[in-house]
Design a protein around this motif. Sequence first.
Motif, PDB file in Angstrom:
ATOM      1  N   UNK A   1       0.842  -1.209   0.000  1.00  0.00           N
ATOM      2  CA  UNK A   1       0.000   0.000   0.000  1.00  0.00           C
ATOM      3  C   UNK A   1       0.871   1.251   0.000  1.00  0.00           C
ATOM      4  N   UNK A   2       1.876   1.282   0.846  1.00  0.00           N
ATOM      5  CA  UNK A   2       2.762   2.448   0.902  1.00  0.00           C
ATOM      6  C   UNK A   2       3.525   2.594  -0.409  1.00  0.00           C
TER       7      UNK A   2
ATOM      8  N   UNK B   1       4.294   5.683  -2.903  1.00  0.00           N
ATOM      9  CA  UNK B   1       5.563   5.642  -3.630  1.00  0.00           C
ATOM     10  C   UNK B   1       5.400   5.922  -5.114  1.00  0.00           C
ATOM     11  N   UNK B   2       4.389   5.343  -5.730  1.00  0.00           N
ATOM     12  CA  UNK B   2       4.117   5.592  -7.151  1.00  0.00           C
ATOM     13  C   UNK B   2       3.154   6.758  -7.347  1.00  0.00           C
TER      14      UNK B   2
ATOM     15  N   UNK C   1      -5.701  -1.517  10.375  1.00  0.00           N
ATOM     16  CA  UNK C   1      -4.699  -0.455  10.498  1.00  0.00           C
ATOM     17  C   UNK C   1      -5.007   0.698   9.540  1.00  0.00           C
ATOM     18  N   UNK C   2      -5.422   0.374   8.315  1.00  0.00           N
ATOM     19  CA  UNK C   2      -5.827   1.424   7.367  1.00  0.00           C
ATOM     20  C   UNK C   2      -6.975   2.255   7.922  1.00  0.00           C
ATOM     21  N   UNK C   3      -7.988   1.585   8.452  1.00  0.00           N
ATOM     22  CA  UNK C   3      -9.147   2.314   8.983  1.00  0.00           C
ATOM     23  C   UNK C   3      -8.755   3.226  10.139  1.00  0.00           C
TER      24      UNK C   3
ATOM     25  N   UNK D   1      -7.310   0.742  -1.270  1.00  0.00           N
ATOM     26  CA  UNK D   1      -7.373  -0.289  -2.301  1.00  0.00           C
ATOM     27  C   UNK D   1      -6.651   0.230  -3.537  1.00  0.00           C
ATOM     28  N   UNK D   2      -6.025  -0.681  -4.275  1.00  0.00           N
ATOM     29  CA  UNK D   2      -5.290  -0.226  -5.461  1.00  0.00           C
ATOM     30  C   UNK D   2      -5.206  -1.251  -6.572  1.00  0.00           C
ATOM     31  N   UNK D   3      -5.584  -2.491  -6.343  1.00  0.00           N
ATOM     32  CA  UNK D   3      -5.476  -3.520  -7.382  1.00  0.00           C
ATOM     33  C   UNK D   3      -6.777  -3.619  -8.172  1.00  0.00           C
TER      34      UNK D   3
END
Length: 167
Positions: free
Chosen positions: A21-22, A27-28, A110-112, A120-122
């Motif tokens: 996720x990071x 990073x991107x 942890x995200x929440x 989400x990214x995929x």
Amino acid sequence: MRSYALYLAALIALIVDQATKIGVVFGLDLVRVLRIDVAPPLLNFRYGENRGINFGLFNDGGDSSRWILIGISLIICAAVFLWVRRSHANSRLMLISAGLVIGGALGNVLDRVLYGYVLDFLNMSCCGINNPYVFNVADVFIFAGAAGLILFEGRAKSPRDLLRDMR
């Protein structure tokens, strides 16, 4: 019980989830560009903030639903942990599967806590089917772990037993 396998799998799942996720979202710079085609249509990065559960269900809730979902996730983690401990699972695969479920769930918790939503990214599509949904590595770990819990439910099965159960 060789519970170190459970703890190690949970820790690895949590670290890999947060690292991806990071790496991808920040990073991107996906948080800014919102979409990166990696290997279209099979693999794309699409920025998503999931405030609900799977497929955006319960996405309209406010801060109270965020904390309710955190509580439910923690209860599920505890239930999986206690179930595996009480079942005296000796199968390393069963323990690893439970660890994947717990680690993935804790990654989304942890995200929440940090962001107020799950990152989400995929996005994956194939064969003319356009999938509009995004997910993350934690979701993959949760799914794989749940499948493992079903397949390796604590008693040794031969391949013949597995085939018989699938009929």
